[in-house]
Scaffold this active site. Structure first.
Site, short mmCIF file in Angstrom:
data_model
loop_
_atom_site.label_atom_id
_atom_site.label_comp_id
_atom_site.label_asym_id
_atom_site.label_seq_id
_atom_site.Cartn_x
_atom_site.Cartn_y
_atom_site.Cartn_z
N ARG A 111 0.78 -1.12 0.01
CA ARG A 111 0.05 -0.17 0.19
C ARG A 111 0.91 1.39 0.00
NH1 ARG A 111 -5.44 1.72 1.02
NH2 ARG A 111 -6.17 -0.58 0.97
N GLU A 143 -9.31 6.26 7.22
CA GLU A 143 -7.88 6.33 7.26
C GLU A 143 -7.63 7.72 6.64
OE1 GLU A 143 -5.80 2.18 7.07
OE2 GLU A 143 -7.68 2.48 5.72
#
Length: 775
Positions: free
Chosen positions: A323, A725
């Site tokens: 990621r 997030e």
């Protein structure tokens, strides 16, 4: 004092899109919300404590536990030899033993487990062990592991175009290095679990975990039992931030082992120091970049090398580092790019998931590059950022996914206008010209964050909806509540399906015997996945009720409507509870399960190509800081945030997530410092030595707005977007602003050498280094 704002009110025909309070808000305020350690303790309860290895990387020569077993209150002591099944709590690669066997791979690793009649007795006894170690060389830092070639998996590569050729042909070229530290989760409720033995080998586990199914599977393997014999339950967590996705497993497994071996209930409540020492953190990273660009600051070619400290075992590090690679572009088109990722194995506690899951580390890397280009050309950094944004014909990511929902340009432009960016920039320049000690910095940075688990099979969820004959609704799903408001959002979705007020929908604790095989509540996907699964279950029941109502009203089922005024159709109406009673009498099922799997995602990890995300969440923040050039102290004076949450399911909850995420990100980049000794021991393992943001660190001016034009082009739940997030990365604007303030203290060209966290010491060092560099 300016404060966060809500979008203009809309006319709501249902419970969705309304700013409802968190489902447990009144309990939180009154101190009445129950957590694992608050529940009444059953008779015969045993309390658990680990005996931790004090040494770093070492061979365990001998372990004398006689004094531990003889200590007051001790009922049992267990080592790896007492585990009947697999000695493992590693989530993917089974390389992390619950209790060490022979080799100690990091300081603080559990060696044995004590069960006693009180927490104090267990902890005191655990300190009485006599262990003999033979120290072995320890790889502690990123540099140590890189030099030794120590990796948890092979170096990964992601590329598009010919980066070498583009770099060679670019009119301008820069290289640089940037380092960032990790971050402790510092959840208010520490790790906790309560295991209760049942009949025929069954165990019930109350755990403060984001991933009940994983706890279930690991405990079953540890004890040699089936998944069906283990029930894991979680009503709420007192914070998690990723730190209870995999890290809760050891504590739950330890309690389960004691309960299984003794036949008595067992509880594990970790001491804060032990919790911090023995659990993983956000990965610290080192970034090296080589960028080529034209005279206007547009990138033509770039190579970014990411290296992270993963720790002693794999944990979730492969996915975290993936990621980071995915977000090394942020909002910017990179015509020719190579991203290299090294996942380094060290003799420290294994780092793990943390809000953003590698995305923040990748994103700040490219933002650092944008600042470097701006300083090299003497241009405004926002001008450089704007020129490099994705756009028509410039819309392919380094992993070959087309960006089709790009709202970053208009969102950035709107924030710059509404916050008065140009005027404030001039004011900052005037202030710096007039002050020799205090210097200000201003920066506007964007966020583009991909939403979906990058491990494709995790993008699924289940739910159970029960409608009772009195018209009340019971909801259960696989998502877990850690304060982020998931329960209230999914309840709003179900209430909307039936046209009911939210008070009619009751949510029960997440349990593996109600919804099986669930994914972690992580990747900002909780509402997307569980909201859709719950809606599908509710629609199934509504369909059955609509058929019954159509029969009663003498109309077609598609003419039946479920509204706040009741169920209507064919010019007739009846109350929802009355229809439910008639359905029960007609022997119509009012129970249904729902399932949802995220569509249109496909990713090939070996080649790092595909569409790993369903969509992107966007945002932007403008931060203004001031530094004291004599002490290095700094303060965030103001922040303006504009964030895209699509059509918000609950604006009140989303605003809280944006504010909290930003403050947590600011802590990571400015003050939260993890310090280790040369054996890998964590030295900052308590609030006395590890500083997190407080209310005093919140700026006096904090303006937060949800982007009014926000919509999700993808068919998500009510066209909303994830919010857990992405806001954390808005705090990159604070670090960029600090960089500009440091530069103002030493006029000249070049990017200040400022690493994160930007503690006062690092700010001073950066000023001194830049002044020396500029003569």
């Amino acid at each position: 004092m300016a404060d966060r704002t809500t979008p203009p009110p809309r006319t709501h025909a249902s419970e969705v899109h309304r700013p409802l309070p968190h489902d447990s808000a009144d309990l939180h305020v009154a101190g009445a919300a129950s957590y694992v350690d608050d529940l009444p303790e059953p008779p015969g309860l045993l309390h658990c404590a680990f005996g931790h290895g004090a040494e770093g990387h070492a061979t365990l020569i001998s372990l004398d536990l006689a004094a531990v077993r003889a200590a007051p209150g001790v009922v049992a002591v267990f080592t790896a030899a007492d585990i009947p099944g697999e000695n493992n709590v590693g989530p993917v690669v089974h390389d992390e033993p619950l209790l060490a066997e022979g080799e100690i791979i990091y300081p603080g690793q559990p060696l044995f487990l004590v069960a006693a009649t009180s927490t104090r007795a267990a902890r005191r006894a655990a300190r009485l062990a006599k262990a003999v170690f033979e120290p072995r060389p320890a790889l502690v830092t990123i540099a140590d592991a890189a030099a030794a070639g120590s990796e948890i998996e092979a170096t990964q590569f992601m590329s598009r175009g010919d980066a070498d050729a583009a770099l060679a042909a670019a009119p301008h070229r820069l290289t640089g290095r940037f380092e960032m530290g990790g971050q402790e989760h510092f959840y208010l409720e520490g790790q906790a679990a309560l295991a209760t033995p049942g009949e025929q080998g069954q165990l019930h586990i109350l755990s403060s975990t984001q991933h009940p199914s994983e706890i279930q599977h690991l405990i079953a393997a540890l004890l040699g039992r089936s998944h069906a014999q283990i029930v894991v339950e979680v009503r709420r967590m007192g914070g998690a931030f990723g730190g209870k996705e995999t890290q809760a497993a050891a504590f739950a497994a330890a309690a389960a082992l004691v309960a299984a071996k003794t036949g008595r209930p067992a509880k594990f409540r970790a001491d804060r120091d032990d919790d911090m020492v023995a659990t993983g953190k956000r990965h610290d990273f080192a970034v090296d970049y080589d960028v080529g660009f034209d005279g206007e600051g547009r990138i033509e070619g770039i190579r970014i090398q990411l290296a992270s400290r993963c720790g002693a075992t794999a944990d979730l590090s492969p996915a975290v580092n993936d990621r980071a690679m995915f977000h090394a572009d942020n909002c910017y088109y990179l015509p020719a790019v190579e991203i290299v990722s090294r996942r380094l194995k060290t003799h420290t506690v294994s780092n793990t998931a943390f809000r953003g899951f590698g995305g923040p580390q990748g994103m700040i890397a490219i933002e650092r590059v944008m600042d470097a280009i701006a300083f090299a050309l003497g241009r405004d950094a926002l001008e450089i950022r704007t020129r490099n944004l994705y756009g028509p014909g410039r819309d392919l990511t380094p992993y070959h996914m087309k960006v089709t929902d790009n709202v970053a340009p208009e969102l950035i432009a709107e924030l710059a206008e509404r916050s008065g960016y140009e005027a404030r920039r001039a004011e900052v320049e005037a202030f710096n010209a007039a002050h020799s000690v205090l210097k200000k910095g201003l920066a506007l940075t964007p966020v583009k964050f991909g939403i979906s688990f990058t491990t494709t099979h995790l993008n699924q969820a289940g739910a159970l909806v029960l409608v009772y004959a009195d018209g009340s609704v019971h909801l259960n799903h696989g998502g877990t509540e850690m304060g982020q408001g998931l329960y209230i959002k999914v309840a709003q979705v179900v209430a909307d399906v039936f046209g009911l007020p939210i008070e009619k929908v009751k949510v029960s604790a997440t349990r593996t015997d109600k919804v099986p095989n669930t994914s972690a509540t992580a990747a900002s996907s909780g509402s997307d996945l569980n909201g859709m699964a719950a809606r599908n279950a509710a629609l199934t029941i509504r369909g059955r009720l609509a058929e019954l109502a159509a029969t009663i009203f003498g109309c077609a089922p598609d003419e039946v409507a479920f509204t706040r005024e009741g169920v209507t159709g064919g010019g007739q109406a009846c109350a929802f509870d009355e229809l439910c009673r008639r359905a029960h009498l007609a022997r119509i099922s009012l129970a249904a399960t729902g399932f949802y799997a995220t569509p249109d995602i496909d990713y090939d990890r070996p080649s790092h190509r595909g569409r790993p995300f369903l969509y992107f969440a966007y945002g932007a923040a403008l931060s203004e800081v001031v530094i004291d050039t004599l002490t290095g102290e700094h303060k965030l004076l103001a922040v303006d945030i504009l964030h895209d949450v699509g059509r918000s399911l609950n604006p009140a909850v989303d605003l809280g997530q944006i504010e909290g995420g930003f403050i947590q990100g600011m802590g990571w980049l400015t003050m939260e410092e993890l310090v280790y000794d040369d054996r890998g021991r964590l030295l900052t393992h308590a609030p006395s030595t590890y500083k997190i943001p407080t209310a005093n660190d919140r700026p006096a001016h904090m303006e937060i707005a949800i982007w009014e034009r926000g919509r999700n082009a993808e068919p998500t739940i009510h066209r909303s977007k994830a919010v857990g997030e992405p806001p954390l990365m808005l705090a990159i604007s604070v670090f960029s602003a600090l960089t500009h303030a440091v530069a103002a203290a030493a006029p000249g060209k070049g990017l200040p050498k400022l690493d994160a966290p930007a503690t006062p010491e690092r700010v001073l060092f950066a000023i001194d280094e830049l002044r020396e560099r500029n003569g």
